[in-house]
Enzyme design. Sequence first.
Site, PDB file in Angstrom:
ATOM      1  N   ASP A   7      -5.830   8.494  -0.241  1.00 18.66           N
ATOM      2  CA  ASP A   7      -5.292   7.623   0.768  1.00 18.66           C
ATOM      3  C   ASP A   7      -4.112   8.335   1.626  1.00 18.66           C
ATOM      4  O   ASP A   7      -3.440   8.744   0.644  1.00 18.66           O
ATOM      5  CB  ASP A   7      -5.146   6.377   0.108  1.00 18.66           C
ATOM      6  CG  ASP A   7      -6.449   5.722  -0.655  1.00 18.66           C
ATOM      7  OD1 ASP A   7      -7.460   6.004  -0.065  1.00 18.66           O
ATOM      8  OD2 ASP A   7      -6.119   4.873  -1.509  1.00 18.66           O
ATOM      9  N   GLU A  31       0.872  -1.450   0.062  1.00 19.15           N
ATOM     10  CA  GLU A  31       0.103  -0.081   0.129  1.00 19.15           C
ATOM     11  C   GLU A  31       0.767   1.106  -0.054  1.00 19.15           C
ATOM     12  O   GLU A  31       0.410   2.258  -0.751  1.00 19.15           O
ATOM     13  CB  GLU A  31      -1.044  -0.015   1.169  1.00 19.15           C
ATOM     14  CG  GLU A  31      -2.198  -0.834   1.004  1.00 19.15           C
ATOM     15  CD  GLU A  31      -3.193  -0.662   0.220  1.00 19.15           C
ATOM     16  OE1 GLU A  31      -3.035   0.629  -0.379  1.00 19.15           O
ATOM     17  OE2 GLU A  31      -4.030  -1.423  -0.171  1.00 19.15           O
TER      18      GLU A  31
END
Length: 142
Positions: free
Chosen positions: A69, A51
């Site tokens: 994000d 991620e």
Amino acid sequence: MKVFAILAFVLVCAAPAWSKIFTKCELAKELLAHGIAKSEIPNWICLVQHESGFNTKALGALNSNGTRDYGLFQINNRYWCQGSIESSNLCHIKCDDLLSDNITAALNCAKLIKERRGGTFEAWYGWLNYCQKSLPSVSECF
Ligand SMILES: *[C@@H]1O[C@H](CO)[C@@H](O)[C@H](O)[C@H]1NC(C)=O
Ligand SMILES: *[C@@H]1O[C@H](CO)[C@@H](O)[C@H](O)[C@H]1NC(C)=O
């Protein structure tokens, strides 16, 4: 040339102040210290690796729907934290707090996201795409 040399020096020296990149074992130990079960740590490590590349300051690109994000766990600002757009803010935190080198707030939020997904890691594409077949070993970290 001199200007570039000075600029490069300043950038290299300043970098640690605005970005912490964990090593695998550093993060594994940090997770253990935060009460994550040893058996679950390889999943978290794999997720974070894919991620954010272990970077606490990772900021995702602006999605076409205007969301983005934040941090190690790449937590979305539409549902989980309050940033510059309207948000459900389910973790009751500012999105900038997800970029801290102190991972407590980000990890607590990630735990809530996992809990809301029935205790699975399926909320994370990094986990879905890369962590279902094999996981990194962390046994050398403890
Ligand atoms: C926004 O776009 C991202 C990336 O395509 C997607 O993962 C997310 O679910 C979308 N969020 C909303 C609220 O539509
Ligand atoms: C990290 O943050 C938590 C909660 O935000 C706080 O309780 C804790 O003292 C902080 N740890 C350090 C080492 O600053």
